[in-house]
Design a protein around this motif. Structure first.
Motif, PDB file in Angstrom:
ATOM      1  N   GLU A 145     -12.213  -3.228  13.631  1.00  0.00           N
ATOM      2  CA  GLU A 145     -12.672  -4.438  12.931  1.00  0.00           C
ATOM      3  C   GLU A 145     -13.082  -4.149  11.489  1.00  0.00           C
ATOM      4  O   GLU A 145     -13.113  -5.046  10.661  1.00  0.00           O
ATOM      5  CB  GLU A 145     -13.837  -5.059  13.694  1.00  0.00           C
ATOM      6  N   ASN A 146     -13.409  -2.918  11.183  1.00  0.00           N
ATOM      7  CA  ASN A 146     -13.868  -2.563   9.839  1.00  0.00           C
ATOM      8  C   ASN A 146     -12.890  -1.600   9.183  1.00  0.00           C
ATOM      9  O   ASN A 146     -13.194  -0.443   8.948  1.00  0.00           O
ATOM     10  CB  ASN A 146     -15.261  -1.914   9.888  1.00  0.00           C
ATOM     11  N   GLY A 147     -11.715  -2.071   8.863  1.00  0.00           N
ATOM     12  CA  GLY A 147     -10.717  -1.227   8.215  1.00  0.00           C
ATOM     13  C   GLY A 147     -10.856  -1.268   6.707  1.00  0.00           C
ATOM     14  O   GLY A 147     -11.707  -1.949   6.146  1.00  0.00           O
ATOM     15  N   PHE A 148     -10.018  -0.533   6.052  1.00  0.00           N
ATOM     16  CA  PHE A 148      -9.988  -0.489   4.598  1.00  0.00           C
ATOM     17  C   PHE A 148      -8.628  -0.962   4.124  1.00  0.00           C
ATOM     18  O   PHE A 148      -7.610  -0.699   4.754  1.00  0.00           O
ATOM     19  CB  PHE A 148     -10.218   0.937   4.086  1.00  0.00           C
ATOM     20  N   ASP A 149      -8.619  -1.651   2.996  1.00  0.00           N
ATOM     21  CA  ASP A 149      -7.367  -2.136   2.431  1.00  0.00           C
ATOM     22  C   ASP A 149      -6.651  -1.061   1.627  1.00  0.00           C
ATOM     23  O   ASP A 149      -5.429  -1.066   1.538  1.00  0.00           O
ATOM     24  CB  ASP A 149      -7.617  -3.353   1.530  1.00  0.00           C
ATOM     25  N   SER A 150      -7.415  -0.159   1.023  1.00  0.00           N
ATOM     26  CA  SER A 150      -6.805   0.849   0.163  1.00  0.00           C
ATOM     27  C   SER A 150      -7.693   2.086   0.140  1.00  0.00           C
ATOM     28  O   SER A 150      -8.831   2.068   0.618  1.00  0.00           O
ATOM     29  CB  SER A 150      -6.639   0.315  -1.252  1.00  0.00           C
ATOM     30  N   TYR A 151      -7.160   3.164  -0.434  1.00  0.00           N
ATOM     31  CA  TYR A 151      -7.954   4.381  -0.586  1.00  0.00           C
ATOM     32  C   TYR A 151      -9.024   4.191  -1.650  1.00  0.00           C
ATOM     33  O   TYR A 151     -10.055   4.842  -1.610  1.00  0.00           O
ATOM     34  CB  TYR A 151      -7.052   5.563  -0.920  1.00  0.00           C
ATOM     35  N   GLY A 152      -8.790   3.283  -2.578  1.00  0.00           N
ATOM     36  CA  GLY A 152      -9.822   2.934  -3.557  1.00  0.00           C
ATOM     37  C   GLY A 152     -11.013   2.290  -2.874  1.00  0.00           C
ATOM     38  O   GLY A 152     -12.162   2.514  -3.251  1.00  0.00           O
TER      39      GLY A 152
END
Length: 164
Positions: free
Chosen positions: A105-112
């Motif tokens: 549920e708590n992913g990241f969109d980018s490495y930034g």
């Protein structure tokens, strides 16, 4: 005489053979092999030995120089490179990020975004490349984002298509 290697090897052929069998590092075995060949009665030339082991003759001459100055002990000692620098991202922060990445549920969109999360939440400042390397290769995580859907696309027909 030119082309003739003038080196006197103090160890016997049996002693060199015994050390050759005991050597664990490949580079040490190569160096001892050169001494073994040069100790034989009809020793081949440095160029022939270099070609046989796949090294440049200058490298062999350097090994023989080391042997002349320091003996067999110096020839068997191999310098090792330092183990690398300190990690920019500490292990506790890496473990925290790993837990966060495993939560669906708590992913990241980018490495930034990962970089921002590390600095805001944990107070760890790291460059983008360090964050990417750690996330992608050490944690074996890929940042996956759902593909955008067109607003005119019918949701029911898309789900029906997926079933067939």
């Amino acid at each position: 005489m030119a082309g003739k290697t003038s080196i006197t090897i103090a160890q016997s052929l049996e002693e060199i053979t015994a050390r050759l069998h005991q050597a664990s590092q490949p580079i040490v075995k190569e160096r001892l092999q050169v001494l073994y060949w040069l100790k034989q009665e009809k020793a081949p030339s440095i160029s022939k030995i270099a070609k046989a082991i796949g090294r440049h003759r200058g490298t062999l001459q350097e090994w023989l120089r080391i042997y002349r100055t320091g003996g067999l002990a110096a020839l068997e000692s191999v310098k090792s490179s330092p183990g690398g620098g300190n990690r920019v991202i500490p292990t506790w922060a890496e473990e925290s990020l790993s837990k966060r990445l495993q939560d669906p549920e708590n992913g990241f969109d980018s490495y930034g975004a990962v970089q921002e999360w590390l600095s805001e939440t944990l107070g760890v400042e790291a460059e983008y490349h360090a964050v990417y390397q750690m996330t992608r290769y050490r944690l074996k995580a890929k940042l996956k984002v759902a593909r955008p859907q067109h607003y005119k696309q019918d949701r029911d027909s898309r789900l029906a298509f997926k079933k067939t």
